[in-house]
Design an enzyme around this catalytic site. Structure first.
Site, PDB file in Angstrom:
ATOM      1  N   PHE A 198       0.888  -1.160   0.000  1.00  0.00           N
ATOM      2  CA  PHE A 198       0.000   0.000   0.000  1.00  0.00           C
ATOM      3  C   PHE A 198       0.934   1.221   0.000  1.00  0.00           C
ATOM      4  CE2 PHE A 198      -4.313  -1.682   1.433  1.00  0.00           C
ATOM      5  CZ  PHE A 198      -3.975  -3.022   1.345  1.00  0.00           C
ATOM      6  N   ASP A 199       1.337   1.634  -1.172  1.00  0.00           N
ATOM      7  CA  ASP A 199       2.443   2.600  -1.247  1.00  0.00           C
ATOM      8  C   ASP A 199       2.143   3.946  -0.595  1.00  0.00           C
ATOM      9  OD1 ASP A 199       2.577   0.684  -3.718  1.00  0.00           O
ATOM     10  OD2 ASP A 199       4.624   1.360  -3.360  1.00  0.00           O
ATOM     11  N   TYR A 283      10.596   0.531  -7.290  1.00  0.00           N
ATOM     12  CA  TYR A 283       9.673   1.064  -8.284  1.00  0.00           C
ATOM     13  C   TYR A 283       9.605   2.581  -8.247  1.00  0.00           C
ATOM     14  CZ  TYR A 283       6.333  -1.165 -11.451  1.00  0.00           C
ATOM     15  OH  TYR A 283       5.710  -1.704 -12.548  1.00  0.00           O
ATOM     16  N   HIS A 333       1.680  -8.905 -11.515  1.00  0.00           N
ATOM     17  CA  HIS A 333       1.124  -8.096 -10.427  1.00  0.00           C
ATOM     18  C   HIS A 333       0.193  -7.049 -11.004  1.00  0.00           C
ATOM     19  CE1 HIS A 333       4.760  -6.073 -11.895  1.00  0.00           C
ATOM     20  NE2 HIS A 333       4.132  -4.946 -11.600  1.00  0.00           N
ATOM     21  N   HIS A 494      -0.079  -5.775 -14.741  1.00  0.00           N
ATOM     22  CA  HIS A 494       1.290  -5.823 -15.277  1.00  0.00           C
ATOM     23  C   HIS A 494       1.747  -7.271 -15.423  1.00  0.00           C
ATOM     24  CE1 HIS A 494       5.536  -3.839 -15.121  1.00  0.00           C
ATOM     25  NE2 HIS A 494       5.357  -4.601 -16.183  1.00  0.00           N
TER      26      HIS A 494
HETATM   27 CU   LIG Z   1       4.235  -3.160 -12.494  1.00  0.00          CU
END
Ligand SMILES: [Cu+2]
Length: 543
Positions: A198-199, A283, A333, A494
Site C-alpha cells: 500500500f504505497d 519502483y 502483479h 502488469h
Molecule cells: Cu508493475
C-alpha cells in the site's frame, strides 16, 4: 513505516547474527556489505503477531560489486521478519534455496559502453519567461488558478482549482489527491505470495518523493516547490524541489480548414504540468496533473523503475511471471490507484450522474435501427453510486451543479472520463483484498466528511478488514445537491515483458475531467494563432 525506518530496518537486518549465518551457510556470503534489504510491509494474515506487533518482512538482494544493479540478484527463499518498534530481527524465514542469478542487469550511464549516436539537440526556448505566476504555493497560469499542497502520505495535492471565465473566477475542484494505492502480486511462490504494497498508506508517497534538486528531465523553464515534512522522531525534514511545474507544447489544440476559402485555422495546445515522483524501493511512480487551455484536467500516473524480481532454478519457468534473464523472473502483479476528487463546481452543492449510452429498440420510432442516446441517472445515495466501468454503454460520469444553469438552460457540469482500468484477480477472500476494499468498485461517491481522506482507511498498515470506502458507503448517505467527493479506483495489470528489464520503460494510466456544459462554448476559442515561422531550409517541416 517512515523513511528513517527504511534505513534503520536495513541496518538491523544486516547486523543480525542469524541473518549472517544463513547468508554464509546457503549463499557462501562472508559479509553483508553488498546485501540490499528492502523494507516491505508485513500485511495482515490473521496471526496474533500481525495484530500485535509492528512488523516488516523485507526482501533481500545482493550486488556483485558496490554500484551494480542489485535487484538483478534476488536472494530467493529468505525473508527476515523485523519488529519495527524494537528495530530487531525476530526471525529469519527460509522457504528453500535458489542459486543467485549470475547475469548482470545494468542500466546506469557509467555502466554502459555503447550509446546511440543519432540524437540531435532539441531545445525549448521561452525567451520571455513562463506564462505562469507564482506566489508562495499559489499559482496562476492563463485562466487557471490553484494552490499546490504536499503531504507525507499523499505527496502532491491540488487545492482550490478555479478557471477565470470572462473575468469571473469559477471553482471546479476543492481538493484533489491520490488517496491510496495497492500493488498485489499474483504469484503463489512462498517468497512472493505475501507481496502487496500500500504505497501511500504504508510507505508515504510524499516521504518517498524524489528531491529534484539535481534536476529532472523536464524541458523549458521549470519552477520547483519544496515539500515540508517531519521524520518519525518529529524532526523537520524538507524535500527540496519535491514538486516540479512547467509548460509543455501539446500539439494541436484545434484546427479547421474552410476548403472553399482555403483558410486553415489552427491553434497549438499548451498544457501546464505539475508533477512529483516517488521512489518506493525498486519502483518509481510519477504523479502528473495536466491543465489544458480548453478546461480539461488530466491526471496521469507514470510507472517506471525496476520490477520486483525473483529467482528460479536453472531451466525452471513460472506460469506466474515472465523469465527475463537466466534464472531471473518478474512475477505478475497489478497496481491499483485511488484518486479522491472533491469537486466544487460553481459552489459546494453538486450532484453526480452516471451516464450510460443505450441503443433504442428498432421499431416505428427507430425505423433505421440507428438510434442511441445517453441516459443520465442521478446518484442519490452511496450504495447506488458504487459502480464499475462498462464498455457496453461507454459509461462516464457527469458532475453538475443543479443550482447554476448554463447558456442553454442546463446545469453546469464536468464529465469524468475513465482511462485504462482492470478488475482485481485475487479473490475477495485474499487477505490483501479485505484490507483494500476500495478495489471492489471503480467508482465511489461519498458526501464530504473531513475525516474521510484515505480509501483504505486511516491505518492500512497491518489493518484487518473493510476500512475506508466499503465501511463509509455502507451508511448509504444521501448524495443529491450536496458537497460530493468522487473516489476513482484504476488498476494497471502488469504481465511483465523482457523489455521491462533492466529498467522499465514508462507505462501510463489515468483519467480526464472535461467541461461538459460548464462553459458557453469552446473556452480555448480565444487562444491566438502562433507567430508564423519561416521553415528552416533543408529541414522537413510538417508545421
Ligand atoms: Cu508493475
Amino acid at each position: 513505516m517512515t523513511m528513517d525506518e527504511q534505513v534503520e530496518c536495513e541496518q538491523a537486518v544486516l547486523a543480525s547474527p542469524e541473518f549472517k549465518a544463513v547468508l554464509k551457510k546457503h549463499y557462501g556470503l562472508e559479509d553483508t556489505k553488498l546485501v540490499m534489504v528492502d523494507i516491505w510491509s508485513a500485511g495482515n494474515y490473521g496471526t496474533e503477531e500481525d495484530r500485535t506487533r509492528r512488523l516488516a518482512r523485507p526482501l533481500c538482494f545482493v550486488r556483485s560489486d558496490p554500484t551494480d544493479n542489485g535487484y538483478a540478484r534476488p536472494i530467493e527463499g529468505l525473508r527476515p521478519v523485523v519488529d519495527l518498534n524494537e528495530m530487531k530481527v525476530i526471525r529469519v524465514e527460509e522457504y528453500g534455496h535458489w542459486p543467485l542469478p549470475q547475469q548482470p542487469g545494468n542500466y546506469a550511464a557509467d555502466r554502459l559502453t555503447k550509446f546511440r549516436t543519432d540524437i540531435k539537440p532539441l531545445e525549448i526556448a521561452q525567451p520571455e519567461g513562463p506564462s505562469f505566476e507564482v506566489d508562495g504555493y499559489q499559482v496562476r497560469w492563463q485562466k487557471w488558478s490553484f494552490v499546490i499542497g504536499f503531504s507525507a502520505r499523499e505527496g502532491l495535492t491540488l487545492h482550490n482549482l478555479c478557471y477565470d471565465d470572462n473575468g469571473k473566477k469559477r471553482s471546479i475542484l476543492y481538493r484533489a489527491s491520490l488517496s491510496e494505492m495497492v500493488v498485489p502480486y499474483g504469484d503463489p511462490a512462498p517468497q512472493q505470495a505475501r507481496k502487496n504494497a500500500f504505497d501511500a498508506g504504508e510507505y508515504g508517497l510524499g516521504m518517498c518523493a524524489n528531491s529534484l534538486e539535481l534536476g529532472c528531465d523536464c524541458l523549458g523553464l521549470i519552477k520547483y516547490f519544496d515539500g515540508h515534512l517531519c521524520t518519525s522522531r518529529g524532526e523537520p525534514l524538507t524535500i527540496k524541489n519535491a514538486v516540479c511545474m512547467h509548460e509543455e507544447d501539446y500539439g494541436i489544440l484545434w484546427k479547421h480548414t474552410d476548403r472553399r476559402l482555403n483558410t486553415p485555422e489552427v491553434r497549438r495546445s499548451r498544457r501546464l504540468v505539475i508533477s512529483s515522483i516517488a521512489t518506493v524501493e525498486n519502483y518509481e511512480y510519477g504523479f502528473f496533473w495536466y491543465l489544458y487551455q480548453d478546461g480539461n484536467i488530466q491526471f496521469e500516473v507514470k510507472l517506471t523503475g525496476i520490477l520486483a524480481l525473483g529467482a528460479l532454478q536453472p531451466e525452471q519457468k513460472s506460469p506466474y511471471g515472465a523469465l527475463i534473464a537466466p534464472q531471473l523472473y518478474a512475477p505478475n502483479h497489478q497496481h491499483f490507484f485511488n484518486v479522491r476528487l472533491d469537486l466544487d463546481l460553481d459552489g459546494v452543492a453538486n450532484t453526480v450522474y452516471q451516464v450510460d449510452v443505450v441503443a433504442d429498440e428498432p421499431g416505428e420510432r427507430n425505423p433505421f435501427a440507428n438510434a442511441f442516446s445517453a441516459r443520465a441517472v442521478p446518484l442519490k445515495s452511496e450504495k447506488q453510486a458504487r459502480a464499475h466501468l462498462k464498455l457496453e454503454t461507454a459509461r462516464t460520469w457527469k458532475i453538475v451543479n443543479p443550482n447554476v444553469k448554463n447558456a442553454v438552460g442546463e446545469p453546469v457540469g464536468y464529465k469524468f472520463m475513465p482511462g485504462d482500468n482492470s478488475f482485481p484477480f485475487a479473490s475477495t477472500d485474499a487477505w490483501w483484498r479485505k484490507r483494500a476494499g476500495f478495489v471492489n468498485y471503480h467508482m465511489w461517491v461519498t458526501p464530504f466528511r473531513e475525516g474521510e481522506r484515505h480509501a483504505a482507511g486511516d491505518h492500512p498498515n497491518q489493518s484487518q478488514a473493510r476500512d475506508g470506502l466499503p465501511r463509509w458507503t455502507e451508511q448509504d448517505r444521501p448524495l443529491v445537491n450536496t458537497d460530493i467527493v468522487l473516489w476513482y479506483t484504476f488498476g494497471h495489470t502488469h504481465i511483465p515483458r523482457p523489455e521491462d528489464y533492466p529498467v522499465m520503460p514508462t507505462a501510463y494510466i489515468g483519467f480526464l475531467l472535461k467541461p461538459n456544459g460548464f462553459f458557453t462554448e469552446n473556452p480555448a476559442n480565444d487562444v491566438p494563432p502562433s507567430p508564423k515561422k519561416a521553415a528552416v531550409k533543408g529541414a522537413c517541416c510538417h508545421g
